[in-house]
Design a protein around this motif. Sequence first.
Motif, PDB file in Angstrom:
ATOM      1  N   VAL A 282       0.858  -1.035  -0.135  1.00 42.31           N
ATOM      2  CA  VAL A 282       0.124   0.091   0.071  1.00 42.31           C
ATOM      3  C   VAL A 282       0.823   1.036   0.013  1.00 42.31           C
ATOM      4  CG1 VAL A 282      -1.484   1.387   1.401  1.00 42.31           C
ATOM      5  CG2 VAL A 282      -1.875  -1.031   0.867  1.00 42.31           C
ATOM      6  N   GLU A 283       2.002   1.343   0.731  1.00 43.40           N
ATOM      7  CA  GLU A 283       2.974   2.318   0.792  1.00 43.40           C
ATOM      8  C   GLU A 283       3.512   2.596  -0.687  1.00 43.40           C
ATOM      9  OE1 GLU A 283       3.756   4.593   3.025  1.00 43.40           O
ATOM     10  OE2 GLU A 283       2.593   3.619   4.705  1.00 43.40           O
ATOM     11  N   ALA A 284       4.004   1.602  -1.240  1.00 51.98           N
ATOM     12  CA  ALA A 284       4.548   1.847  -2.652  1.00 51.98           C
ATOM     13  C   ALA A 284       3.130   2.285  -3.701  1.00 51.98           C
ATOM     14  CB  ALA A 284       4.909   0.419  -3.172  1.00 51.98           C
ATOM     15  N   ALA A 285       2.018   1.847  -3.488  1.00 53.77           N
ATOM     16  CA  ALA A 285       1.074   2.191  -4.258  1.00 53.77           C
ATOM     17  C   ALA A 285       0.708   3.616  -4.120  1.00 53.77           C
ATOM     18  CB  ALA A 285      -0.096   1.403  -3.988  1.00 53.77           C
ATOM     19  N   LEU A 286       0.774   4.296  -2.809  1.00 55.99           N
ATOM     20  CA  LEU A 286       0.467   5.680  -2.590  1.00 55.99           C
ATOM     21  C   LEU A 286       1.368   6.584  -3.290  1.00 55.99           C
ATOM     22  CD1 LEU A 286      -0.998   5.347   0.889  1.00 55.99           C
ATOM     23  CD2 LEU A 286      -2.318   5.452  -1.065  1.00 55.99           C
ATOM     24  N   ALA A 287       2.561   6.091  -3.029  1.00 55.65           N
ATOM     25  CA  ALA A 287       3.628   6.878  -3.637  1.00 55.65           C
ATOM     26  C   ALA A 287       4.292   6.911  -5.182  1.00 55.65           C
ATOM     27  CB  ALA A 287       5.161   6.491  -2.713  1.00 55.65           C
ATOM     28  N   VAL A 288       3.959   5.599  -5.547  1.00 61.03           N
ATOM     29  CA  VAL A 288       4.423   5.313  -6.964  1.00 61.03           C
ATOM     30  C   VAL A 288       5.744   5.940  -7.348  1.00 61.03           C
ATOM     31  CG1 VAL A 288       3.626   5.415  -9.260  1.00 61.03           C
ATOM     32  CG2 VAL A 288       1.754   5.823  -7.747  1.00 61.03           C
TER      33      VAL A 288
END
Length: 428
Positions: A282-288
């Motif tokens: 989820v962290e990676a998805a929010l930051a892209v």
Amino acid sequence: MTDAQETAADTALRTTGGGPPDDDVPANGLPIPLLEPREGIPPVVETEDALAEVIAAFAAGTGPVAVDAERASGYRYGQRAYLVQLRREGAGTALIDPVGCPDLSGLGEALAGTEWILHAATQDLPCLRDIGMLPTSLFDTELAGRLAGFPRVGLGAMVESVLGYALEKGHSAVDWSTRPLPEPWLRYAALDVELLVDLRDALEKELDRQGKLEWALQEFDAIASAPPAPPRKDPWRRTSGMHKVRRRRQMAVVRELWTARDKIAQRRDVSPGKVLSDAAIVEAALAVPVNATALMALPGFGQRMGRRQLEQWQAAVDRARALPESELPQPGQQVAGPPPPRAWADKDPVAAARLSAARAAVSALAEELNLPQENLITPDTVRRVCWEPPAPADADGVAAALTGHGARQWQVELVTPLLVTALATAQG
């Protein structure tokens, strides 16, 4: 003392069920610790020859068979069984290693027509089916406890409240793929089936006393005859924390990372959470992140993660970043059926009124019958009938609708009058 305890107290425990002798019952009424299986810990069955002996013994046994399975959830990929426990009068207890004996269809055939006793059957039946074991009839002691109105229906709580014995439950979440299995774990596993026959008998009497035995038998038949669950559509949408992900590009990152993690976990035979946490996805998805350096700065990706690992996760992010707009996932999972109840008031106020009336009626009847609302009728079934009522919404129409949604006959008989009234009242 509850009614069920009185029922159990009136019934002497079967010697074959493994209960301690009657003279062990303490005068203070406290539960008796059950520390050792009646005949000791049986050897683990790991070879075809040993399995053949077990099959012969259980085929020659009498009465129902207690069945349990241990998985390695949180440690291994999937939900396969790593130990199967059985107990039957005349056969004693058997502990079978499905790693050494992966095909138990011969045992399943030997027990055809025999009632299986399981606790929370729907949890164990999928992994048992995978190794060739599937009951034609069963008795689910957890579901029986729910229908009988017990507030706590875990195996330990049920054995204590109904039979008066305390099971040691310290090994329920261990890694059952461990080999060799430690003796304390084997003792725990054997004790899990030690009293299932006695628990079943006491609960059957209690359900009969409450007038609910026929309800339970219909529920058990439905479980035994249910087909395997179909594969879940878009399982990546169930990533914990997914509610934070709003944009379609971010959803694509979740999908790519989830898929890459799943392939790695399956290849290594480890739980996906041990490969990469949902929180990190989820962290990676929010930051892209645009490169591995940016990815490494995110929670869940720094510290001990090697450069090669970072690059494989960044490659998944890059795949999501490169997708054309037309291939990005749509927001929200497309689910057949009514919308979430919170949206009903805006979309269809009359349907919202129907649902409110139906819920109140079901809740009142469930309380009167002393059983959970979801066991009286599933909330999803109530929502579907209220969102699209049958025409006409009379007793026959509502009964047919309930049956079409999978309700059992006892549920149809009890709930139909409630819904007919609720549908008519809400229409004004």
